[in-house]
Design a protein around this motif. Sequence first.
Motif, PDB file in Angstrom:
ATOM      1  N   TRP B 244       0.779  -1.240   0.000  1.00 21.49           N
ATOM      2  CA  TRP B 244       0.000   0.000   0.000  1.00 21.49           C
ATOM      3  C   TRP B 244       0.812   1.293   0.000  1.00 21.49           C
ATOM      4  N   CYS B 245       2.131   1.242  -0.059  1.00 27.95           N
ATOM      5  CA  CYS B 245       2.890   2.500  -0.038  1.00 27.95           C
ATOM      6  C   CYS B 245       3.584   2.717  -1.380  1.00 27.95           C
ATOM      7  N   VAL B 557       4.014   8.081  -0.011  1.00 26.79           N
ATOM      8  CA  VAL B 557       5.288   8.266   0.696  1.00 26.79           C
ATOM      9  C   VAL B 557       6.164   9.183  -0.145  1.00 26.79           C
ATOM     10  N   TYR B 558       6.268   8.855  -1.413  1.00 22.71           N
ATOM     11  CA  TYR B 558       6.885   9.755  -2.389  1.00 22.71           C
ATOM     12  C   TYR B 558       5.728  10.440  -3.099  1.00 22.71           C
ATOM     13  N   PHE B 567       7.013  21.189  -5.362  1.00 24.38           N
ATOM     14  CA  PHE B 567       7.404  21.015  -3.961  1.00 24.38           C
ATOM     15  C   PHE B 567       8.113  19.684  -3.768  1.00 24.38           C
ATOM     16  N   SER B 568       8.830  19.599  -2.655  1.00 22.22           N
ATOM     17  CA  SER B 568       9.602  18.395  -2.390  1.00 22.22           C
ATOM     18  C   SER B 568       8.671  17.183  -2.274  1.00 22.22           C
ATOM     19  N   PRO B 569       8.951  16.129  -3.056  1.00 18.90           N
ATOM     20  CA  PRO B 569       8.095  14.940  -2.987  1.00 18.90           C
ATOM     21  C   PRO B 569       8.267  14.155  -1.693  1.00 18.90           C
ATOM     22  N   LEU B 570       9.348  14.408  -0.969  1.00 21.64           N
ATOM     23  CA  LEU B 570       9.583  13.717   0.301  1.00 21.64           C
ATOM     24  C   LEU B 570       9.686  14.761   1.409  1.00 21.64           C
ATOM     25  N   PRO B 571       9.259  14.416   2.618  1.00 25.62           N
ATOM     26  CA  PRO B 571       9.309  15.423   3.696  1.00 25.62           C
ATOM     27  C   PRO B 571      10.751  15.776   4.070  1.00 25.62           C
TER      28      PRO B 571
END
Lengths: 173, 723
Positions: B244-245, B557-558, B567-571
């Motif tokens: 699921w991620c 998640v990504y 914007f940044s795809p990852l935090p």
Amino acid sequence: MSNQHAFYFDSSRCIQCRTCELACKSANNVETGVRWRRLIDDWQGEYPHVARTFFSLACMHCGTPACAAACPPGAISKRPEDGIVVVDSAKCDGCGKCLPACPYGVPEFGEDGKMQKCDFCLGIGREPVCTLSCPTEALSFGTPDELSTRAAGKTLGALDGATEPSIVIVTWD
Amino acid sequence: MISTFCSLCGPMAGCGLNCYVRNGRLTRVEGMKESPINKGKLCPKAYASQQWLYSPERLRYPLKRVGAKGERKFQKITWDEALDVIAAKLKEQREKHGARSLAVLSPQHRTYKDYIYRFMIAHGSPNFGHSGICFVQRALGFAYTLGVPAIGVAGPDYEHTDLMIVWGANPAYCGSPMGTIRRILDARERGAKLIAIKPEMQPDAAKADVWLPIRPGTDGALALAMLHVIVGERLYDADFVSRWCYGFDRLVSHLQKYTPEWAEPITGLTSAQIRDVAHMYANAPSACILAGNAFDQMVSSNHAVRAIAILMAITGNFDRPGGNIVPTGSTMPALKSVHLRERYTQEWVDELVAPEISPGLQPFFEGTSSAYYRCLDSVLTGEPYPIKTVIAPGTQPAVITRGSKRMVQALEELEFFVVIDVMENSSMPWADVVIPVATMYESDYPFEVAQTRAGNWLMARNKVVEPLGDYKSDYEFWLDLGVKMGYGDDFWQGDIEACMDYQLEGLGLTMSELRAHPHGIVYDPKPMMYEKYAEIFATPSPRVSKAPYLPQGKVAVYNTTFEENGFSPLPEWVEPPESPSATPELLGQYPLTFFDTHTSDVYNHGWLRNIPYLREMQPHPWLHVHPDTAQARGINDGDWVIVESPHGWIKLKAVHTPGIRPDTVMALHGWWQGCNELDLPGYPVTDGGANVNVLYSTDPDKAFDPVVTAMPKQTLVEIRKCT
């Protein structure tokens, strides 16, 4: 006395929201500057190892009320039917001797100079609104028997003072 | 006795009230037992509300400015005259500057917003000015990562959990009668562990097994370091992640730099504390997180929320018993919305003067929005175009958003300013027209719906006392103004009862039939179902395209949607404008971190200080300061102190607080009001007052989260005793 009306306070559930204080003031129309119930906020220890506990204090309708014993005009009495300690303001002359007599600093004096305090909501004919209002059920009331059943298995606390306050206190374990 | 519901705070529905009336006067209130929201409980504010209703500062008649702006000279006019003045000005400006030159700021009570949106959309302005400091910020990060906007607030499954994290939230003071804190305490008694993450030991933290006194505004760094530990030590739910991620592999390499040792000097927590909390959360059989208002008020807001959403997902705590779950709803049929969402177009979004949420992610679930602060800033900059009229319904631009000095300048410059409130307020001196409105005790409108675990509760408001002056409800104001503007067809020709009936159509009810239920109607909940992943991850977003929040049908998640919007795809970690780790060069002059809280035990937001029952509980604007920090500066408990940041200064009363980080001080937001009955003064909204919003940065490049416009509530200060 088995028919004594008593409070129950579970310190592990009190969140210092002060709803009991405001519910009391609002329902009993208590004048500004006077509090029949008040929240005590206690800090212990040194940062970061601090502990914080709360206590909601009002008259605890003691088994042997020192305020009544200290009252020269005999304005304070304990009702035989339910053990509620009441003040007859017609008799109270505002001398203030009840205040140092009370181990918990409960007596309050308003504009008219007379002593006032919690009357278990007798004056408005309700069960005590502080207990009705408590959002976490930290505060409730009952007879001593009912309250010891409620507190079964919990750690109990006691207050200093020899006046037999009518309260069951559950402490933080 | 008359039953109604409260609207003194901001959630989607208020607590049920039983009101006792004698000779036409409200004498006291109690909680309504039949309400599944508050089950007979209330908060101190509601208990003091008869003093609020009858306050001498209530506005009783509409007012028109006759002196200079700021001079406080007004003349009494009628409701009808006031609406004529406003309508004439809006028509004139629509001709000269276009309808978009109107901004309406967001009110405290949120169910009211759809009526405002209807007016805005009928009129032709997208500029609903949302505060940028509450809920929407959190909701966006959760929606675009897990598909569920409210998962951090409504999601914790306290009844089945083994571990609760209360993170940047205050369930003891916020909505205490509404059950969250009671559920947390019940879970704790049952044996669930409680972790509290916040700089001060507030009452919930006093009950916690673990208190993590984090430095304000650095929660995102902690969340990233927790992810580093959980991913690095393979403590995640590998099955859930693979099924699921989306993009987990790219997270793994991205997290390498975010070690607990990296986070230590930023968060002020030790790396051991960070590892421990990561282990506790990942290793508990089930764990839930209550993510609070702190996340709406940090420049790293979107990153911090996405990191927490990813924590919930990869540890297998999403929509499983004891985790953060998605309620299955109730048997109540859908209401018809008054919002007019069907009229949104992409061009509408492109017209926003200052998009609160990045335009590619608008409209979001509450509608299109500009940022409150930046709407007013456009008055001064003219960029990209100037707002000409601001209507402020139940909100006070001079104290509620950051940069109060700039906001006051904007109010001075603004062509036309309308204040709508129940009470005199801080921003009224600059108003051209003041519209008084009914309190919840003086109106039969509207109805409200509360979504609770016990089902949906639908109730009609009931008038408890007659209005004290020449006014109607806030809801009727927008209907009446709609009619005056010539939009009567969209506003039921001003018939509020017809407006209520329209919304209830799908329920087979009229407002008068609903009113026949004195305590409202409860619609049963549907049986709870867990792991509804295929359904949740296909949720359409409220954008014009209706594209799903999660294009891959999996946890983002990504985040390709963020990536497409630049914007940044990852935090990532983003430093606040000022902090010990961001600006160590300021520490010599400003060694302490300052932050504020929005709600105390007796107040919320920027009002209620004039209510004697509340004010006597908390008479002065306070500064919580550790005794060592205070004593090092000769400051005793109860001394007035000057708090100075690089941006402004205020005066507060020191309260020695053993349970606050010694390098940090905290105050309460929203102070300006006096209390005549107790002879306590009011305070200026700018320097030298008690308004925390003069202290913060509003640097255009540093003080806004570019995705959701979250503005920081942390800065650096020095404090000194007043002489």
